[in-house]
Design a protein around this motif. Structure first.
Motif, mmCIF file in Angstrom:
data_model
loop_
_atom_site.group_PDB
_atom_site.id
_atom_site.type_symbol
_atom_site.label_atom_id
_atom_site.label_comp_id
_atom_site.label_asym_id
_atom_site.label_seq_id
_atom_site.Cartn_x
_atom_site.Cartn_y
_atom_site.Cartn_z
ATOM 1 N N LEU A 10 2.047 3.829 -1.866
ATOM 2 C CA LEU A 10 2.478 2.974 -0.759
ATOM 3 C C LEU A 10 1.322 2.667 0.200
ATOM 4 N N ILE A 11 0.508 3.660 0.509
ATOM 5 C CA ILE A 11 -0.639 3.424 1.393
ATOM 6 C C ILE A 11 -1.580 2.398 0.760
ATOM 7 N N GLU A 12 -1.816 2.537 -0.535
ATOM 8 C CA GLU A 12 -2.689 1.579 -1.215
ATOM 9 C C GLU A 12 -2.112 0.168 -1.165
ATOM 10 N N LEU A 13 -0.809 0.040 -1.435
ATOM 11 C CA LEU A 13 -0.189 -1.288 -1.407
ATOM 12 C C LEU A 13 -0.254 -1.911 -0.021
ATOM 13 N N VAL A 14 0.147 -1.141 0.997
ATOM 14 C CA VAL A 14 0.279 -1.697 2.341
ATOM 15 C C VAL A 14 -1.072 -1.852 3.042
ATOM 16 N N TYR A 15 -1.929 -0.838 2.967
ATOM 17 C CA TYR A 15 -3.168 -0.878 3.745
ATOM 18 C C TYR A 15 -4.369 -1.403 2.977
ATOM 19 N N PHE A 16 -4.407 -1.246 1.661
ATOM 20 C CA PHE A 16 -5.555 -1.729 0.908
ATOM 21 C C PHE A 16 -5.300 -3.072 0.242
ATOM 22 N N GLU A 17 -4.038 -3.328 -0.130
ATOM 23 C CA GLU A 17 -3.741 -4.575 -0.827
ATOM 24 C C GLU A 17 -3.010 -5.591 0.045
ATOM 25 N N GLY A 18 -2.629 -5.194 1.255
ATOM 26 C CA GLY A 18 -2.059 -6.142 2.208
ATOM 27 C C GLY A 18 -0.588 -6.468 2.051
ATOM 28 N N TYR A 19 0.150 -5.657 1.319
ATOM 29 C CA TYR A 19 1.581 -5.885 1.188
ATOM 30 C C TYR A 19 2.273 -5.571 2.515
ATOM 31 N N THR A 20 3.375 -6.259 2.781
ATOM 32 C CA THR A 20 4.233 -5.864 3.893
ATOM 33 C C THR A 20 5.115 -4.721 3.409
ATOM 34 N N HIS A 21 5.785 -4.046 4.317
ATOM 35 C CA HIS A 21 6.708 -2.980 3.908
ATOM 36 C C HIS A 21 7.797 -3.555 3.007
ATOM 37 N N GLU A 22 8.289 -4.739 3.346
ATOM 38 C CA GLU A 22 9.347 -5.375 2.551
ATOM 39 C C GLU A 22 8.854 -5.705 1.143
ATOM 40 N N HIS A 59 8.538 -4.576 -4.629
ATOM 41 C CA HIS A 59 7.629 -4.322 -5.750
ATOM 42 C C HIS A 59 7.958 -3.003 -6.448
ATOM 43 N N LEU A 60 8.287 -1.980 -5.677
ATOM 44 C CA LEU A 60 8.550 -0.663 -6.252
ATOM 45 C C LEU A 60 10.033 -0.385 -6.482
ATOM 46 N N CYS A 61 10.883 -1.346 -6.134
ATOM 47 C CA CYS A 61 12.341 -1.180 -6.268
ATOM 48 C C CYS A 61 12.818 0.053 -5.493
ATOM 49 N N LEU A 62 12.310 0.198 -4.273
ATOM 50 C CA LEU A 62 12.703 1.305 -3.407
ATOM 51 C C LEU A 62 13.384 0.749 -2.168
ATOM 52 N N PRO A 63 14.316 1.490 -1.597
ATOM 53 C CA PRO A 63 14.915 1.042 -0.341
ATOM 54 C C PRO A 63 13.844 0.949 0.752
ATOM 55 N N LEU A 64 14.000 -0.031 1.633
ATOM 56 C CA LEU A 64 13.027 -0.241 2.697
ATOM 57 C C LEU A 64 12.866 1.000 3.564
ATOM 58 N N GLY A 65 13.953 1.693 3.863
ATOM 59 C CA GLY A 65 13.889 2.914 4.670
ATOM 60 C C GLY A 65 13.043 3.991 4.014
ATOM 61 N N THR A 66 13.141 4.117 2.705
ATOM 62 C CA THR A 66 12.342 5.098 1.961
ATOM 63 C C THR A 66 10.859 4.748 2.061
ATOM 64 N N VAL A 67 10.551 3.459 1.923
ATOM 65 C CA VAL A 67 9.166 3.007 2.017
ATOM 66 C C VAL A 67 8.602 3.346 3.392
ATOM 67 N N LYS A 68 9.346 3.021 4.425
ATOM 68 C CA LYS A 68 8.871 3.263 5.791
ATOM 69 C C LYS A 68 8.703 4.761 6.067
ATOM 70 N N SER A 69 9.642 5.572 5.600
ATOM 71 C CA SER A 69 9.548 7.026 5.806
ATOM 72 C C SER A 69 8.334 7.614 5.102
ATOM 73 N N ARG A 70 8.118 7.211 3.857
ATOM 74 C CA ARG A 70 6.973 7.737 3.106
ATOM 75 C C ARG A 70 5.647 7.317 3.742
ATOM 76 N N ILE A 71 5.581 6.084 4.219
ATOM 77 C CA ILE A 71 4.355 5.626 4.872
ATOM 78 C C ILE A 71 4.135 6.400 6.166
#
Length: 189
Positions: A139-151, A156-168
């Protein structure tokens, strides 16, 4: 089928376990509308919902012998099969769509205007991120290195948005510990 016929749940189960055609017609006529409504809420598409319903009733028919009334009602058992089938369909479709949508961009596709000049302080950041747990690192690589938004990462990973935000958030807490040199826990646990 004669619409005036009514079965008790026990009678229906007994007939279904003997592959009685009238019992299966009754089952579909009386249970499919409620199940379809639930499937439609999960997959959000009529065509996919139709596929899920067909797959679900095939599974119900094939596994009817394993139904145990002591573990729950017939409807609950069917609902669980149908719900799992819908979720599996959604995940399979999501993975397929993501395989198509999220292709890597090659460096020669970028052109001369896409120049990356890292700040000296971040030169070793990737090696630090490598120490994170895989689900956080990704997730860190996607969001901070590749420029993806949390959404976008969520899709992309088929994960709930809340899970993505918590892990980040948890990953960022771990990374802060690494950069806080005054902290006695300035490394990963």
């Amino acid at each position: 089928m004669n619409k005036s016929i009514l079965f008790t749940e026990n009678e229906l189960v007994t007939l279904l376990k003997t592959n009685n055609k009238a019992a299966y017609e009754y089952l579909y006529d009386h249970y499919a509308p409620a199940l379809y409504g639930i499937v439609r809420k999960i997959v959000k598409d009529d065509s996919r919902a139709d596929d899920v319903m067909q797959d679900s009733f095939i599974k119900i028919w094939k596994h009817m012998a394993s139904y145990d009334a002591e573990k729950g009602s017939l409807f609950t058992w069917m609902l669980n099969i149908t719900r799992r089938t819908a979720i599996d369909k959604l995940r399979a479709d999501c993975k397929f769509e993501n395989d198509l949508k999220w292709e890597a961009v090659r460096e020669n596709d970028l052109g001369n205007h896409a120049v990356f000049t890292p700040a000296p302080a971040t030169l070793d950041l990737k090696s630090i991120v490598e120490k994170l747990l895989p689900e956080k690192k990704q997730l860190i690589e996607l969001v901070y290195f590749e420029g993806y938004t949390h959404e976008e990462a969520s899709e992309h990973l088929c994960l709930p948005l809340g899970t993505v935000k918590s892990r980040i958030r948890n990953a960022m807490k771990e990374l802060r510990k690494v950069f806080d040199v005054s902290s006695p826990t300035a490394q990963f646990a």
